[in-house]
Structure formats: C-alpha cells, structure tokens
Write a protein that holds these residues in place. Structure first.
Motif, PDB file in Angstrom:
ATOM      1  N   PRO A 233     -37.029   0.719   1.036  1.00 55.14           N
ATOM      2  CA  PRO A 233     -37.682  -0.064   2.096  1.00 55.14           C
ATOM      3  C   PRO A 233     -39.103   0.432   2.367  1.00 55.14           C
ATOM      4  N   THR A 239     -39.259  -1.299   9.701  1.00 53.72           N
ATOM      5  CA  THR A 239     -38.222  -0.609   8.925  1.00 53.72           C
ATOM      6  C   THR A 239     -37.952   0.794   9.478  1.00 53.72           C
ATOM      7  N   GLN A 241     -36.200   3.714  11.285  1.00 53.66           N
ATOM      8  CA  GLN A 241     -34.791   4.000  11.538  1.00 53.66           C
ATOM      9  C   GLN A 241     -34.704   4.897  12.777  1.00 53.66           C
ATOM     10  N   TYR A 265     -31.059   2.233   7.191  1.00 50.50           N
ATOM     11  CA  TYR A 265     -30.683   1.711   5.878  1.00 50.50           C
ATOM     12  C   TYR A 265     -29.646   2.642   5.265  1.00 50.50           C
ATOM     13  N   SER A 290     -28.875  -1.520   2.040  1.00 48.82           N
ATOM     14  CA  SER A 290     -28.545  -2.502   3.075  1.00 48.82           C
ATOM     15  C   SER A 290     -28.776  -1.907   4.467  1.00 48.82           C
ATOM     16  N   GLU A 291     -29.246  -2.775   5.360  1.00 48.30           N
ATOM     17  CA  GLU A 291     -29.501  -2.335   6.728  1.00 48.30           C
ATOM     18  C   GLU A 291     -28.167  -2.301   7.477  1.00 48.30           C
TER      19      GLU A 291
END
Lengths: 458, 262
Positions: A233, A239, A241, A265, A290-291
């Motif tokens: 990502p 994006t 986290q 992610y 994948s998130e």
C-alpha cells in the motif's frame, strides 16, 4: 562459503566501528572523544548469537541440509534529558544460505532480512501521565503466553519458521495513564509486510500443486510460478494504520482487562494471480494486502495458584479479496509447581493454551485470489503447550509444542539450555514436524532438524 | 478499710497498664517494628551476591522502589540492571493486605511482555536467589500469629525472641514456612536474625541483618542482609550501595508501563 560470509560480517562490523572513530577524531578533542566513546560503550549492551541447524532430510528446492547463522545486536540506551530517552538496536547478521540482503534498510519491507539494519530506534518523551514514543518500534499486545490474537501491530519474519520474530514498524505512540485505565494509541504511517520465505527456502511455498492447478488454463502445460511481486500500500494519509488499546488492572481487583481496536493492512495478505502467456507460460502470484479491522478483548487473573487468561479478536476483512472474516481466540493457564521431582528440579512450569477460530464471513477460492495459506491462521482448533523443567539457575529443559486437532499435525520442540558462565549460554534442541502434507505443520515434515545456539550477552 | 481497698484498686489500675507496656505482646512488637521504620518513598540499590555451595560468587545489581500507599500497604517495584542476562527483569507488587493475594506482575525483556504472576507462589524462590517471594514483601500482620518466646542477646544487643506462625488457612497453605523465629532488637525495634522453618518443622534458612544506619529519628535500616539456605548450602547477600529516602515517587510510577522501562 560460510567463512566468506562471516568475513563479510566482520568487515561490516569493523567499518561501523572505524567510521565511528573517524567521527570522534574529526569532531572532538582526544579527551572529549574518549569520554564520549566511554559513555557510548557504557550505555551499549550486546548480544551475539551463533546458530547451527542440521536438517535430517534433503530439501527438493536445493536448500542446504546444514545452515549456519550469526547475529549481532548492539543496544544503545541513553537518557537525553530528564524526560527524553533514546533506545537504538543495531543489528548485523549473515547466514550460509544467502537469506540476507547485502544492503542496509530501515523499513523492513524487503523480501529478505537486511545484513545490517536498525532493528529499533525509539525516542521516548515521558511526562507525568503522558508518554510519547516515536520511531521504529515493537509492540506486545495481549496477555497469552504463546499465541496472542490481539497482538496485531508488528508483522513477522518467517524466513526461518521455528525462529520467526517480529519486525519493528515505524510508529508514533501516545500512552496516557489515567487513574484506573491506561490508554495507548498507535499510528503507523508506513506499511511493513510480513516477510515470507522465498521459493529457494525450505520453509517457502511448495509450488508444485499450485502450478499443476493452473495447467488446464494452458492446455495442460504446467506454468512457472513467480512470487517476486508485492503490491505494498502507498504511503498516503488514507493508508495510515493505527490502533487503540485500553488496559486496566484496578477496575476489578485482581484482574487485568484489555480492549483493543486496530485498523490496517493484513501483513500476510493474499495472492492475486496474473497470467503471462507465452511459450513457457508464467503465473505471477502477486502478494496483495487486504485492509482489515480488528476488535479484541483480553483478561488475565489468578486462580488457585495458577494464572488464567484469555483473549479473542474479531478480524473483519474490508476488501472483497480472498480472506475470510473470523473470530479467533485463546484460553490458557500457566502454573508453577515446586514440589514435583523437587530433588531434580527447582521448579516445573506448565503453560497450556487452547486456540480456536470461528469464521463468520467465508470467502471461497476463485481464479483471481488465493490465500497465502501457510502462515495465515495456523491455530484454528489447537492445543499449544510449554513445560519448563528448571533444574537450577543455569540449566533448564523445555518441552514445547503445538497440536492441531482437526488435521492431527503437530510441532514438537524439546530444548535444553545451559549457562556456561555469566552471559554465555548454550541452547540445543530439535524441531520435529508431523502430519499430512496438506496440514499446517505436516507440510514441513521434511524440515525436522537439530539446532545448536551459543548466545553471548555483553 | 474502704480507703485501703480504694488505694489498692487505684494502685492496681495504674500498675496493670504499666505492666502491659513493659511486656508488649508479640503482635505489638511486630506492629511497632513495621510502623516505626516506615518511609513514604524509598529507592534502594543493592549489590546482590549469590554464593553457591562451592563458595563461588555472582553479582547482580538490583534497585527496589517502595511507596507507602496507606492502610499499611506498599507498592513495590524491583528491577535488575546487571548482569546482562537478567538486566531489565522487573517485578511489580501491589499489596492487597488482609488475607487477599497481592497483585504481582513480572517483566522479562526477552518476551517484551508484562505478565501477571500468581502471588500464591510466594513461597517460591525468587530469581535463583535464596529469597522467597514472601521474604520480599512487608510483614503481613493479619496473616500471622506472634508469640514472645523471651529475651536473648544477639552480639551485644538485647532482643525480643518472637515466634511467627501462619494464622489463617490461606497463609498456612501459601507460605513455605511452618514458623519463623525472629529476633528484634529492643533498642531500635529492628529484626537482626530470623530462622525460617520449613513445613516439616526443619530449620531451612537463616537470615541476618547487620551494619545498621539511622535514617532519621527512630527509623533504621540495615546495610547488609544475608539469607542462607542450609540445605542448598547457598547464600544471598544484599549489600546496600545507595539509598534515597528524601525523594518522592508518585503512585502512578508503580505501573506496568514503568516496569518495562530501564
């Protein structure tokens, strides 16, 4: 080959030490520099590990039966002011199977471990009730001894499965201590993927079955598989986290309680198949991430002389990639007995855990996405244990392992450690894998091995 | 006659309390011992010398932080800083008093995790030393009975000789000792010697305190404590290298988050 690589390690170490001396010579008087150097030496602790592994079987991928690894960590700690503290862990490592990359890296997003890296670099500001930490950090969330479903922040390095370890991530952390509840907030600006073993590594993917599965698409010709691409990502605001953890040891007397939330992610991710036609067709297995969001809770308390604990997490996959949403949990206890075989052992410590999983949104295989299988969700109906027989302050024997009830596969790891002198320890043992080829541990049935490690702390 | 009787009653009423004050009970002595030497906060650094049965010595450096949080309860944090293989190991204790289990957490740097541990294991050896976890916590006066056995001289010092036995079913079960004989110096109310008897009634350990220093007023500390395991033939010596009783530590210092810090 091993001698050549060991020489490289020594050269790297010497260059670091020499460059440090050049800096001292250039910038300081002799007295100042020796004082500064002495301060650095005083505040630095080191750990040197030399390991030898001998597998019982040859690996079809050609990975050597015997494997050597040398690992040097230097940990420098310094109070910069009354409130600011610095912690740096520099690391140099090399092995006989060329698993390390000959470059330096800070963010651990390479597919192989770096030969030289900064394992951790943390500046910490401590106020009366607030604490900020900035840098490359390691976190431990959760309360369990072996398997922690709520411990999601750091990805892992699986290039040698039995000695897998966490990878530090760049993060900003705020810790606030209230009267009864502590709050920790973490923001992770750059994604770090889990480091999976390459296709030339005996812990790597067995490609034959997967490649054969693609053959019908190419008129019966088995394609080559290429696992080299990853779609990490982008480092953008959307994006980011992060997560929050609330913990309390005084809301209910005698209980440690925790609540966690994390969004980010999945560091293992899934594979997306990309077909490249040609005379020799190739299927690129591109690792995509994948998130997900995860909501977790944990508790720990004492009961009749044992510590009883549990934790569970709802893992909700956001994207419609090949990755289920599921609830994973662990319940366990540890108990120390001082009376059994007391003439031989000062204490025997028992750790037993049951780990389970319940899928509440199952995604099925399709031709585009495949789960990474090997390292994802290993404990779905499993017993994990560790029994530590402590003979005395210097010598102990550990009988650890895990057993998956559904497939009947297991890992058994007996290990003996003995302190030779202050700071020097020798650890020897076996890793034994059993089970069917398509089970989690059984796929490494070929990787049973003996290990010997000498560890020196200075 | 009435006058004589009245005088006798008055004399007795004066004499009886004085007599009680002259011969305090075991519990009263232990209470004074526990309360007299209390300091609000204290940070002490020790060289901990472990002597094995062949006489070989190993040195550890340990810091102990203590805060009196009221109701005769303490919060204690203990941290090792040397040698390298145990540097960073920490133990946090929140005393709960009465007959409740203390809250205890252990931090092992290699695991990077603060773990709750069972304080019911208080009879157990602490980190390879001759000290049990229960030896490191303050005396629990509610959980023990104390009986004065008499007076005895230890060296030049006249001491009360007191027998301490577990008073509650829980303490009987959790403690590793069937009884302790404690010698308390009469002049400063400080224990100079303790004999620890195991569950079978055998003398298992011997503890001594020496080299006393006056902190302030009637508050005293020993600069050197030795615990000797008679069966193992090993010794643990705690030699004080520094002590700070003037500083202040907030109660929030005694947290799991701080236990992880160097």
């Amino acid at each position: 080959m091993y001698t050549r690589q060991l020489s490289k390690l020594i050269i790297y170490s010497l260059s670091v030490i020499l460059s440090f001396n050049v800096y001292l010579d250039g910038d300081s008087t002799e007295d100042d520099s020796s004082g500064f150097f002495q301060q650095v030496v005083d505040n630095t602790k080191g750990e040197l590990k030399a390991s030898y592994f001998s597998n019982f079987d040859q690996d079809p991928r050609g990975d050597d039966k015997n494997f050597g690894h040398i690992d040097l960590k230097l940990n420098y700690k310094q109070d910069i002011s009354d409130n600011v503290f610095l912690n740096v862990v520099g690391r140099f490592r090399e092995d006989t199977a060329n698993r390390t990359r000959e470059t330096f890296g800070f963010v651990e997003d390479s597919d192989r471990p770096y030969l030289a890296t900064i394992d951790e670099l943390v500046f910490r500001y401590s106020g009366e009730k607030i604490e900020w930490s900035v840098g490359k950090q390691l976190f431990t969330w959760g309360v369990a001894d072996t398997f922690r479903p709520t411990d999601q922040i750091n990805p892992s390095d699986y290039t040698d499965l039995p000695t897998s370890e966490k990878l530090a991530v760049p993060a900003i952390t705020l810790f606030h201590s209230h009267e009864k509840v502590d709050i920790q907030g973490v923001i992770i600006p750059a994604f770090t993927p889990t480091r999976l073993p390459g296709s030339d590594n005996r812990w790597g993917p067995d490609q034959s079955g997967l490649a054969a599965g693609f053959a019908p698409l190419f008129g019966g010709v088995t394609p080559n598989l290429d696992f080299s691409r990853r779609e990490i990502p982008d480092k953008k605001l959307d994006t980011l986290q992060g997560g929050i953890r609330l913990t309390s040891s005084s809301l209910i007397s005698g209980w440690d309680l925790g609540l966690t939330w994390y969004t980010g992610y999945d560091p293992i991710g899934v594979y997306r198949a990309n077909i490249i036609p040609g005379v020799t067709p190739t299927v690129e297995m591109i690792q995509v991430f994948s998130e997900f969001q995860e909501f977790g809770a944990s508790f720990s308390t004492t009961l009749k002389g044992a510590v009883v604990y549990g934790e569970g997490a709802f893992h909700i996959t956001k994207d419609n990639l090949q990755e289920d949403s599921y609830f994973e949990y662990v319940l366990g206890f540890n108990y120390t007995n001082y009376d059994i075989l007391s003439s031989v052992f000062e204490e025997i410590r028992f750790i037993v855990e049951y780990a389970g999983e319940s899928v509440f949104d199952e995604r099925t295989d399709n031709q585009t996405y495949f789960d990474t299988g090997q390292y994802l969700r290993p404990f779905q109906n499993s017993i994990l244990w560790g029994i530590i027989f402590k003979h005395n302050i210097d010598t102990e024997f550990t009988f650890g392992g895990a057993y998956n009830i559904n497939d009947g596969d297991a890992l058994i790891s007996p290990q003996l450690s003995h302190k030779l002198q202050n700071g020097m320890k020798i650890i020897t043992g076996f890793d034994i894998f059993t089970g069917n080829d398509d089970s989690f541990f059984g796929r490494w049935d070929n990787n049973d091995r003996f290990s010997l490690t000498v560890e020196y702390l200075f | 006659m009435k006058k004589i009787l009245l005088s006798l009653i008055i004399s007795l009423s004066i004499w009886l309390p004085l007599s009680a004050a002259d011969s305090p009970t075991g519990k009263e002595i232990m209470e004074i011992q526990k309360n007299q030497h209390k300091i609000k906060t204290e940070v002490t650094k020790y060289d901990m010398i472990l002597v094995d049965k062949k006489g070989r010595e190993r040195k550890r450096v340990i810091s102990i932080y203590v805060k009196d949080v009221g109701n005769s309860l303490n919060k204690t944090m203990l941290k090792f800083s040397e040698p390298a293989d145990i540097a960073g190991v920490g133990l946090l204790t929140w005393e709960q008093g009465e007959d409740k289990d203390d809250d205890q957490w252990l931090y092992l740097p290699a695991q990077r995790q603060v773990k709750r541990i069972s304080s019911s294991g208080k009879k157990n050896q602490f980190m390879g030393t001759d000290l049990a976890f229960e030896d490191l916590r303050p005396e629990n006066l509610q959980a023990n009975n104390y009986k004065v056995l008499g007076e005895e001289k230890i060296g030049d010092d006249l001491c009360w000789k007191i027998e301490a036995t577990p008073a509650t079913a829980k303490e009987k079960k959790d403690s590793g000792y069937s009884k302790r004989i404690i010698w308390i110096r009469k002049d400063i109310y400080f224990s100079v010697k303790t004999e620890f008897y195991d569950k079978r009634g055998n003398l298992a350990k011997l503890g001594t305190n020496e080299d006393f220093e006056n902190i302030e007023g009637n508050i005293w500390r020993s600069k050197k404590g030795t615990t000797e395991s008679l069966k193992r033939k090993t010794k643990t010596i705690m030699a004080t290298t520094s002590r700070d009783t003037k500083g202040s530590l907030e109660e929030s210092f005694f947290s799991q988050n701080n236990l992880k810090k160097d």
